[in-house]
Write an enzyme that holds these catalytic residues in place. Structure first.
Site, PDB file in Angstrom:
ATOM      1  N   SER A 538      13.673 -29.782   7.823  1.00 10.69           N
ATOM      2  CA  SER A 538      12.637 -30.797   7.971  1.00 10.69           C
ATOM      3  C   SER A 538      11.392 -30.368   7.193  1.00 10.69           C
ATOM      4  CB  SER A 538      12.352 -31.060   9.451  1.00 10.69           C
ATOM      5  OG  SER A 538      11.629 -32.252   9.617  1.00 10.69           O
ATOM      6  N   ASP A 623      18.757 -40.762   9.745  1.00 12.34           N
ATOM      7  CA  ASP A 623      17.592 -39.942  10.062  1.00 12.34           C
ATOM      8  C   ASP A 623      16.323 -40.796  10.086  1.00 12.34           C
ATOM      9  OD1 ASP A 623      15.580 -37.997  10.213  1.00 12.34           O
ATOM     10  OD2 ASP A 623      16.759 -36.564   9.054  1.00 12.34           O
ATOM     11  N   HIS A 658      18.318 -37.134  12.459  1.00 13.60           N
ATOM     12  CA  HIS A 658      17.566 -35.922  12.135  1.00 13.60           C
ATOM     13  C   HIS A 658      18.131 -34.679  12.828  1.00 13.60           C
ATOM     14  CE1 HIS A 658      14.057 -34.152  10.279  1.00 13.60           C
ATOM     15  NE2 HIS A 658      13.663 -33.613  11.421  1.00 13.60           N
TER      16      HIS A 658
END
Length: 686
Positions: A538, A623, A658
């Protein structure tokens, strides 16, 4: 027909992106359309290429998966905790992927009452997540939320626990969390903006009513803020929280009077952070008021909550960060951080006792755990370290004795914590700042230029990666890897200034800190560039993208998980989920100063014709945090720019978001893929 060992080359459709009279050409902007069959085809081609290039590791991946899985106790359950007359337990059963939620009335010897069997609920779903369990005060109803896509857009359901039947209402596009008023029929919940996924509205639902008639209680107009609603631990107040990166505001309502109006606790002041906890006649406030960078504790009477009524309880300390509090009838428990280390302080309200729990090394993590009961002298806390499995401990705050309720079992018969060594070492960054690292390895691993080493970091949002135990990581340590967590600026490992010095126009410190740590590990002969690997996810994936642009031949391999790499384009598009709430972290590129600074480090914008390390990039089609097209575009661009023959692989999970795959063990397959990639680069194949 396309050759399997030839990488797919994405077509280029130049698109001009203009801001502040600056023109950027994005040849892969077209990948920003998950409804386009050509986009899906390209992602599937990349998946096929990745699978083919790692085909020789397929059996190794399976072996790693089974090895990781074999260490985990399949037939397991959480430590029970008591809330409002019931003991609550989460169980896992052998061979099943999802949790089972049960409760027992008053006694742990009482019969099980089944709340949810997520294994049955998940049947037929490629993704499944249950969250936001909220039990009504009379214990007869439960609200909960489901996501079956992975985009974190939840549907709230309500179940009658006496009949096990669902009420007819469905609340869609929710954040997942909800809370009951004390009348057992009024439910407060939050909804997301359908496009940006920002949590922006608080609604009130009456049980049995049509959800179309639900009353809007609060709309957060400022699109840099998110909103949530919850009940105080005392169960006396419903609380609405409006929060951005650097500013908070709360509204409170007597939980016995759900139809009255919320009252403002203290209006937002930009840069004023505060959080509130209720106890008897007072609210306790953790805040940075008056430049208390590392926070201080204040209190105010429930009838006078504005800032001018706040009085100091624990003053600000330059060397100690105040991270949180837990309130009990007789005790105040304070979570602190000093010199990077977690501390738990226990203080009687009457000031007759004040002490710290003792911890004795530099690579541990401790935290207060589930403490929902006010009227108890037992504090539940968690402890683990790089070499010690996680424990849940009940500590008697009067007698100062501890009862280890559960220690994580590492199955397989091979684990002995005496076989592993941990330490904390410090590197010096470009500007002279000392950067700490937590290190762990097998005691038989020799440190030299031929030793493989994986360095991991995050470094954003003030999120601290504490040194924690991992059964998965053993698969690297047992094969001779050293594992390092770099506590770089942008996190809060060394207090709030550590974060402030790694965001906005100081963001590059995050990247140079990581590079300095990497270089230091080589300088002290723990490894060499030929055996050095890096990993981050991320915002930590942004870190990965930046460091490989800023260095050549420093790393042999890098794993970038769901990486945030197209910083400017994303931050200029306020229709993308999360963008507006991120301005306090990265800056607003509509301001030229921030635009130019972002452009100086944005990984996608700074890809150059140079050598790049072996690279594995992962993403999820659904995501909502980092859109799949960011890593897809980045890989497409890298393919045309990189000047060496190292691996460049993109793996897209077409069924997840995610957090990757759902299910207890499915995510281990992603870990096994990443580890096989790294180990294979070292010539380790079994």
């Amino acid at each position: 027909m396309k050759k399997k060992n030839v990488p797919p080359i994405a077509k280029q459709i130049p698109k001009e992106l203009i801001a502040h009279n600056d023109v950027r050409i994005d040849n892969y902007f077209w990948l920003n359309d998950r409804e386009n069959p050509e986009v899906i085809d390209y992602l599937e081609q990349e998946n096929a290429y990745c699978d083919n290039m790692l085909k020789h590791t397929e059996q190794f991946q399976k072996d790693l998966f089974e090895e990781m899985k074999s260490r985990i106790k399949e037939d397991d359950q959480s430590v029970p905790y008591k809330y409002n007359g019931y003991w609550y337990i989460v169980k896992f059963e052998t061979g099943k992927n999802y949790p089972i939620y049960i409760r027992r009335k008053e006694s742990l010897n009482a019969p099980d009452e089944l709340l949810f069997d997520c294994n049955k609920m998940a049947e037929g779903q490629s993704y499944f997540k249950l969250t936001g369990i909220s039990i009504s005060p009379d214990n007869t109803k439960v609200a909960y939320a489901l996501d079956t896509i992975g985009r974190r857009q939840y549907t709230i359901h309500i179940k009658d626990l006496k009949t096990d039947k669902l009420f007819p209402e469905r609340i869609v596009n929710a954040t997942g969390s909800s809370t009951w008023a004390n009348d057992n029929k009024t439910l407060f919940y939050t909804l997301k903006n359908e496009k940006t996924l920002r949590s922006e509205k608080v609604f009130k639902h009456t049980l049995g009513a049509d959800t179309k008639s639900d009353k809007l209680v609060y709309f957060e107009k400022d699109d840099t803020f998110n909103v949530s609603v919850y009940k105080s631990k005392s169960r006396k107040f419903i609380i609405i929280s409006s929060h951005s990166t650097l500013t908070n505001e709360y509204q409170v309502l007597n939980a016995d009077k759900p139809n009255e109006m919320f009252t403002l606790f203290q209006e937002r002041i930009r840069g004023l952070e505060y959080s509130i906890s209720h106890f008897q006649d007072h609210f306790y406030i953790l805040t940075n008021l008056d430049n208390a960078t590392n926070f201080k504790l204040m209190k105010t009477n429930v009838s006078n909550t504005a800032i001018e009524h706040w009085g100091e309880v624990i003053p600000h300390r330059k060397e100690v960060m105040l991270e949180g509090i837990d309130i009990f009838k007789e005790f105040l428990v304070i979570s602190e951080r000093e010199n990077g280390l977690n501390k738990i302080r226990i203080k009687r309200w009457d000031n007759t006792d004040d002490y710290y729990l003792p911890f004795d090394n530099e690579t541990y993590t401790t935290y207060t755990s589930t403490n929902v009961d006010f009227d108890t002298t037992i504090l539940r806390y968690g402890y683990n370290s790089l070499t010690t499995p996680a424990s849940i401990i009940d500590f008697d705050m009067v007698n100062k004795t501890k009862d280890i309720k559960k220690e994580q079992e590492v199955l397989g018969g091979k684990f002995d914590k005496k076989n592993y060594v941990s330490e904390r070492i410090w590197a010096t960054s470009d500007d002279g700042t000392k950067i700490p690292m937590s290190v762990v390895h097998h005691k038989d691993t020799k440190k030299n230029k031929d030793t493989p080493l994986l360095i991991y970091a995050y470094g954003s949002y003030g999120h601290t990666i504490d040194p924690y135990f991992s059964t998965i990581r053993l698969s690297l340590l047992d094969r001779g890897f050293i594992y390092v967590i770099a506590h770089i600026r942008g996190g809060e490992y060394l207090g709030r200034p550590w974060y402030e010095n790694g965001r906005l126009l100081l963001k590059r410190n995050t990247f140079t800190d990581f590079i300095s740590c990497s270089q230091h590990l080589i300088n002290i002969n723990y490894t060499s560039s030929n055996h050095l690997y890096a990993m981050g996810g991320s915002a930590g994936g942004l870190l990965m993208g930046s460091i490989i642009n800023m260095t050549q031949n420093l790393y042999n391999g890098v794993v970038a998980q769901v990486p945030f790499v197209d910083v400017i384009t994303t931050m200029l598009d306020d229709s993308i989920p999360l963008t507006t709430g991120e301005y306090d972290e990265w800056g607003n590129p509509n301001d030229s100063a921030y635009y130019n600074y972002m452009k100086s480090y944005s990984p996608y914008d700074n890809v150059e014709k140079q050598d790049y390390p072996n690279l594995l990039v992962t993403t999820g089609l659904h995501d909502s945090q980092v859109q799949y097209w960011e890593p897809a575009k980045w890989v497409a661009k890298l393919r045309t720019y990189k000047t060496n023959g190292n691996l460049l692989l993109l793996k897209t999970n077409m069924d997840a978001g995610h957090g990757g795959a759902s299910g207890r063990f499915e995510s281990l397959k992603e870990d096994a893929l990443e580890f096989a990639f790294l180990l294979d680069l070292e010539g380790i194949t079994s």
